[in-house]
Write an enzyme that holds these catalytic residues in place. Structure first.
Site, PDB file in Angstrom:
ATOM      1  N   CYS A 179      91.216 -27.407 118.479  1.00 23.97           N
ATOM      2  CA  CYS A 179      89.811 -27.111 118.779  1.00 23.97           C
ATOM      3  C   CYS A 179      88.892 -27.712 117.734  1.00 23.97           C
ATOM      4  O   CYS A 179      89.067 -27.503 116.536  1.00 23.97           O
ATOM      5  CB  CYS A 179      89.565 -25.604 118.765  1.00 23.97           C
ATOM      6  SG  CYS A 179      90.598 -24.710 119.903  1.00 23.97           S
ATOM      7  N   GLU A 201      89.355 -38.355 124.444  1.00 32.33           N
ATOM      8  CA  GLU A 201      90.683 -37.798 124.202  1.00 32.33           C
ATOM      9  C   GLU A 201      90.961 -36.611 125.114  1.00 32.33           C
ATOM     10  O   GLU A 201      90.044 -35.910 125.547  1.00 32.33           O
ATOM     11  CB  GLU A 201      90.801 -37.356 122.737  1.00 32.33           C
ATOM     12  CG  GLU A 201      90.784 -38.528 121.784  1.00 32.33           C
ATOM     13  CD  GLU A 201      90.943 -38.134 120.317  1.00 32.33           C
ATOM     14  OE1 GLU A 201      91.639 -38.853 119.597  1.00 32.33           O
ATOM     15  OE2 GLU A 201      90.362 -37.123 119.891  1.00 32.33           O
TER      16      GLU A 201
HETATM   17  N1  SAH Z   1      81.019 -27.796 124.062  1.00 32.73           N
HETATM   18  C1  SAH Z   1      81.852 -26.749 124.601  1.00 32.73           C
HETATM   19  C2  SAH Z   1      83.297 -27.182 124.791  1.00 32.73           C
HETATM   20  C3  SAH Z   1      84.067 -27.461 123.519  1.00 32.73           C
HETATM   21  S1  SAH Z   1      85.206 -26.194 123.291  1.00 32.73           S
HETATM   22  C4  SAH Z   1      81.742 -25.535 123.708  1.00 32.73           C
HETATM   23  O1  SAH Z   1      81.147 -25.626 122.632  1.00 32.73           O
HETATM   24  O2  SAH Z   1      82.212 -24.469 124.103  1.00 32.73           O
HETATM   25  C5  SAH Z   1      85.745 -26.436 121.661  1.00 32.73           C
HETATM   26  C6  SAH Z   1      85.674 -25.153 120.882  1.00 32.73           C
HETATM   27  O3  SAH Z   1      86.171 -25.361 119.546  1.00 32.73           O
HETATM   28  C7  SAH Z   1      84.262 -24.649 120.752  1.00 32.73           C
HETATM   29  O4  SAH Z   1      84.267 -23.248 120.826  1.00 32.73           O
HETATM   30  C8  SAH Z   1      83.925 -25.116 119.352  1.00 32.73           C
HETATM   31  O5  SAH Z   1      82.846 -24.450 118.794  1.00 32.73           O
HETATM   32  C9  SAH Z   1      85.207 -24.843 118.633  1.00 32.73           C
HETATM   33  N2  SAH Z   1      85.301 -25.538 117.353  1.00 32.73           N
HETATM   34  C10 SAH Z   1      84.475 -26.493 116.889  1.00 32.73           C
HETATM   35  N3  SAH Z   1      84.884 -26.924 115.687  1.00 32.73           N
HETATM   36  C11 SAH Z   1      85.963 -26.208 115.378  1.00 32.73           C
HETATM   37  C12 SAH Z   1      86.833 -26.207 114.272  1.00 32.73           C
HETATM   38  N4  SAH Z   1      86.665 -27.032 113.247  1.00 32.73           N
HETATM   39  N5  SAH Z   1      87.860 -25.350 114.273  1.00 32.73           N
HETATM   40  C13 SAH Z   1      88.060 -24.520 115.341  1.00 32.73           C
HETATM   41  N6  SAH Z   1      87.277 -24.495 116.410  1.00 32.73           N
HETATM   42  C14 SAH Z   1      86.247 -25.328 116.438  1.00 32.73           C
END
Ligand code: SAH
Length: 366
Positions: free
Chosen positions: A357, A108
């Site tokens: 996110c 996606e």
């Molecule tokens: N793997 C990389 C890129 C993904 S970024 C990383 O972890 O940075 C996506 C972001 O959204 C990350 O910071 C992740 O931890 C965050 N995230 C994960 N689950 C989430 C949720 N339920 N609500 C808000 N942010 C979330």
């Protein structure tokens, strides 16, 4: 707290995606043209169509002889992404695209138009083996190739230029590697894609390096490698808590690289590039949003060149967690500000379409 399995070993696709223009350096593109019996300059024409006009249909190109077009299409521009579904919210200003890759794997992409910029959030892996988000629930399927990653950006640039988003034609201005996957666990393909994105047109998409963000769960060797590239791209670190005890459970790679090691790797990134990094912090009610954690984070960051992005937790299937209470979120912001740490609260764009996110999980929704 659910148990998460760390996956460092990728699952190899049965058959690699066909080679695409975007998998090659400028020199390699010219060599490939010659190996197909075409003059090298044809490679530059192909790149111009793809990176400047976002056109990947050689049939419509008048500067390439008709007889040559099928060869060009097959060897330089195989169709890597098949659109499966598009869902929108915010009156079309946020749009999530579901793509099928050549081997049936799904990924996606989320495109967001704001007043002053348009951002695409792209995926670097199908699935993920690292974090607590919805993407990680099914584990890692495979790495994407540079062609597959770059094509997501090219598709977004085309959608912007052709006026598909409300507000008329616009330019794609920002790219964030914050979709599915851990970009630094697919380092080479991600760096090739970054170069395609930031190289000026006609050889690349010409998006400013400062408008490209690579977000990592905190893979220290990856951050160190990125530092050596000495590019002006923005580094984001998904920290989520300042203490190792909780981080070990939230972000399992913390068992390999602790909070202080991750921050010191990020500090070196600043020393090399002069670019402030951002700390991603999903605020989870009663888990990581306490006053003492805000104080600890403030103390950790007050003398660093870091900016904190607080993300109100977005709902994901099966999770018992919820977003922080508004008053706790406000208190968290105030505490960080007291330490002089720059902080913003990210909006929850795309939540209604499971495009915010942490919510991308194409594999579960085919
Ligand atoms: N793997 C990389 C890129 C993904 S970024 C990383 O972890 O940075 C996506 C972001 O959204 C990350 O910071 C992740 O931890 C965050 N995230 C994960 N689950 C989430 C949720 N339920 N609500 C808000 N942010 C979330």
């Amino acid at each position: 707290m659910s148990e998460i399995k760390l996956v460092f070993d990728e699952i190899k696709p049965k058959k690699k995606a066909p080679e695409h223009l975007a998998d090659l350096t400028i020199a390699e593109r010219r060599e490939k043209a010659e190996s197909l019996g075409l003059p090298a300059f044809r490679a530059n024409q192909i790149a111009t169509h793809y990176f400047t006009h976002y056109n990947e249909e050689p049939d419509s190109w008048s500067d390439i002889p008709a007889a040559m077009r099928p060869l060009v299409a097959e060897h330089f521009l195989p169709k890597l992404l098949t659109p499966i579904r598009q869902v929108e919210c915010d009156k079309g200003k946020t749009r999530k695209d579901l793509w099928r890759l050549h081997d049936g794997v799904l990924v996606e992409t989320v495109l967001m138009r704001y007043k002053d910029r348009t951002t695409v959030c792209i995926s670097s892996q199908a699935g993920c083996g690292m974090n607590f988000c919805a993407t990680g629930q099914a584990g890692l399927t495979r790495n994407l190739t540079a062609g597959e990653i770059t094509s997501q950006v090219a598709a977004a640039a085309r959608a912007c230029a052709s006026g598909e988003l409300p507000g008329g034609p616009t330019r794609l201005s920002n790219v964030v590697f914050m979709g599915m996957g851990e970009p630094l666990a697919n380092y080479n393909a991600v760096m090739k894609s970054v170069r395609n994105i930031i190289t000026p047109q006609p050889d690349g998409l010409g998006i400013g390096a400062r408008s490209v963000t690579v977000s990592t769960v905190g893979l220290v060797p990856g951050i160190e490698k990125l530092t050596q590239e000495d590019l002006q791209i923005t580094l984001a670190v998904s920290l989520h808590t300042p203490d190792d005890e909780l981080r070990d459970t939230l972000v399992p790679v913390n068992s390999r690289w602790k909070v202080k090691e991750v921050l010191s790797a990020a500090d070196k990134y600043v020393a090399m590039t002069g670019r402030r990094y951002s700390i991603e912090y999903a605020l989870i009610r009663d888990i990581n949003d306490q006053k003492w954690r805000a104080d600890l984070l403030g103390r950790l960051l007050k003398n660093r060149h870091a900016h904190v992005n607080l993300i109100p937790l977005n709902p994901t299937p099966g999770s018992k967690w919820t977003a922080s209470r508004k008053e706790d979120e406000i208190a968290f912001v105030k505490t960080l500000e007291k330490y002089g740490v720059p902080v913003t609260v990210r909006d929850t764009r795309g939540r209604e379409i499971d495009g915010a996110c942490g919510q991308l999980a194409a594999a579960n929704k085919a």
